[in-house]
Write an enzyme that holds these catalytic residues in place. Sequence first.
Site, PDB file in Angstrom:
ATOM      1  N   GLU B  54      -3.614  -0.794  -5.572  1.00 31.95           N
ATOM      2  CA  GLU B  54      -3.354  -1.512  -4.321  1.00 31.95           C
ATOM      3  C   GLU B  54      -4.610  -2.283  -3.958  1.00 31.95           C
ATOM      4  O   GLU B  54      -5.693  -1.703  -3.888  1.00 31.95           O
ATOM      5  CB  GLU B  54      -3.093  -0.510  -3.201  1.00 31.95           C
ATOM      6  CG  GLU B  54      -1.677  -0.014  -3.141  1.00 31.95           C
ATOM      7  CD  GLU B  54      -1.545   1.026  -2.058  1.00 31.95           C
ATOM      8  OE1 GLU B  54      -2.026   0.805  -0.930  1.00 31.95           O
ATOM      9  OE2 GLU B  54      -0.989   2.090  -2.359  1.00 31.95           O
ATOM     10  N   ASP B  65      -5.007   1.357  10.383  1.00 33.13           N
ATOM     11  CA  ASP B  65      -6.026   1.994   9.555  1.00 33.13           C
ATOM     12  C   ASP B  65      -6.972   2.882  10.338  1.00 33.13           C
ATOM     13  O   ASP B  65      -7.310   2.604  11.483  1.00 33.13           O
ATOM     14  CB  ASP B  65      -6.831   0.922   8.817  1.00 33.13           C
ATOM     15  CG  ASP B  65      -6.029   0.304   7.687  1.00 33.13           C
ATOM     16  OD1 ASP B  65      -5.436   1.078   6.909  1.00 33.13           O
ATOM     17  OD2 ASP B  65      -5.986  -0.932   7.583  1.00 33.13           O
TER      18      ASP B  65
END
Lengths: 402, 270
Positions: B54, B65
């Site tokens: 990724e 995040d």
Amino acid sequence: MTDLSDAPVASPDQMGKPDELGFFGEFGGRYVGEPLIGACQEVEDAFVDAWGDPAFRAEFLHVLNTYGGRPSPTTECHNLSEQLGCRLLLKREDLNHTGSHKINNVIGQALLAKRMGKTRLIAETGAGQHGVATATAAALLGMSCTVYMGEVDMKRQALNVFRMRLLGTEVVPAMSGSRTLKDAVNEAMRAWVSEVGDTHYCLGSVMGPHPYPWMVRTFHEIIGIEAKEQVQAITGGLPDVAVACVGGGSNAAGLFAGFADDPSVRLVGAEPAGGAAAGRGVPAIVHGMRAYFMQDEVGQVLEAESISAGLDYPGLGPEHSHLAATKRAEYFPVTDDEVLEAFKLLSRTEGIIPALESAHAIAWVAKAKDELQGQTVLVNMSGRGDKDVEQVQDVLIARGEM
Amino acid sequence: MMTVADVRAPSLEAYLTERRSQRRLLMPYVTAGVCPDWLELVDAVIDAGADAIEIGIPFSDPAIDGTTIQEATVVALDAGMTPGKALAELKERPFGVPLIAMTHYNLVYRHGHERFATDMVEAGCWASILPDLPFEHAGEWTAAADAVGVENVLLAAPVTSDERLAQVAEKTGGFVYVVSTMGTTGARGAVDDAAGALATRVKSVTDKPAVIGFGISNGETAVAAAEHADGVITASALMRRILDGASIEEAASLVAEIRTALDEAYPPGS
Ligand SMILES: Cc1ncc(COP(=O)(O)O)c(C=O)c1O
């Protein structure tokens, strides 16, 4: 589920319900991670159910009236009117408990959270006004509360940090990015993900994922509904212009909702020149919504810069984005210098010290006075300036003006 | 002007479905621009046993995040990383495994859906992960992505209802990204119990690969997570090492450790 069509909406044509995916025209939506989809849906279902319930609306109004200090008056400013050549009226949200319009939305959401069985509130805050209002509602309703605030703003608004702590709320600094309001929103969203079970996210403006922009506006519609009646009682008619400052846009949305379906009333939002999302923004997907944001050429969000922490936000709520795109409302930038002049002007002429945020609306009126000659101008005085006097004193001393 | 026929991504779903019959999948995450030689880091991580990578394209407001990826994002943005630059740099070299572009939707939207999809394919990205783009709003992106074979990976969370999970499983491309816990990205000492339960629910509604991410920080957590799933994603633990100044070899050794642990616990071919 009760249909919301039972519940009153002030301006069903121009400021009605968003569509089923939460869009006002092209703006809005629910752009959140999968963990928050269910939580947003839960808030939407609870809000639709509550607002369709006359008992909930009665309780909401009862608390606003007996605790929040509503209805707030509308004041005619004779001295400043004479000076500017227009008929200036102020909707006095500065006289509300906790000193700004923010209490309307917070009482609504806190009552809703209780009804949902939540025991905790979290919130983001910029100037600290929404944080103080949330801390207040949490104290009133016996809920625990955590407020996220940009580290930079905690310094700028130290007194409000102390107020929140005094009210029993935990204040957590947001240390990422520009360490202002937008980062406090990110931090609150992150926290909500891990606490959705017992926690309601009490968002402070007409922004974020559906249903927040719609729900927050609905709780503030009382501003416009009262103002319309009061202006009619004073002048016998409608105002020519309704003006409010715009950060995310909640006080403006509340005021506009009273007049949006009256085509003769011009709706004006005053944006800080350093955070002019309507003027300088392009559509973006940030903070759970599609709305105008100031961004660089690849789509990174720019940091807003304004003398007032409460307007230090690079975006504009989706309904305002829609009102701007359809030109039902107009948005104009004012500079920090113009705001300081307006801050002093209103204080001297009317004995009303405005919040720096609200001074943006006055600044636009002063700037646009030539086109406003003879008109009735209604300004939303969204908050009082007590929280800002120290900051303004420092600026004026630094400039040798005091 | 490129035409659709010029570029087309192979199917990540087909690749992972084939691959999972051999071993548990390991898909590490690298933030583009987290260090000057981030492309070498990608190489080293592939050599250490990754099945796919990724690539995180940094966004100014990474609301999903946790602190480590936020920090990696700031480092990358300060170094001048942009979506265009990340994809252009990836395009310069062939990698032995498929890449997956992970970012926030605004960067795709601003770049332009068609252009982003085409640039992704040319950069070797077979799939996208856009955690803040729920399927209700994904129509424009998936139309552009479909046209060039890019698959759009959807996420499932522990709170995702059965009804919604069925929709996620049906609409996802590549695999189902199983979010292990109700929280942001970030390394954790143990895998949430919710992870296994969710992976089992996913498996009961689809044959598409199910890969668990969020909180996989070492061999032990990877082995625990992979019990009910086809594989794992490790992100923050790897980025933490780089942010703390580890060399590329030291950082990649984490991936090797996880690979070994997975293969010991779930012997290849068994
Ligand atoms: C007094 C006052 N007015 C206005 C605002 C801006 O918010 P909004 O644009 O949502 O009305 C704030 C925010 O803190 C405020 O404190």
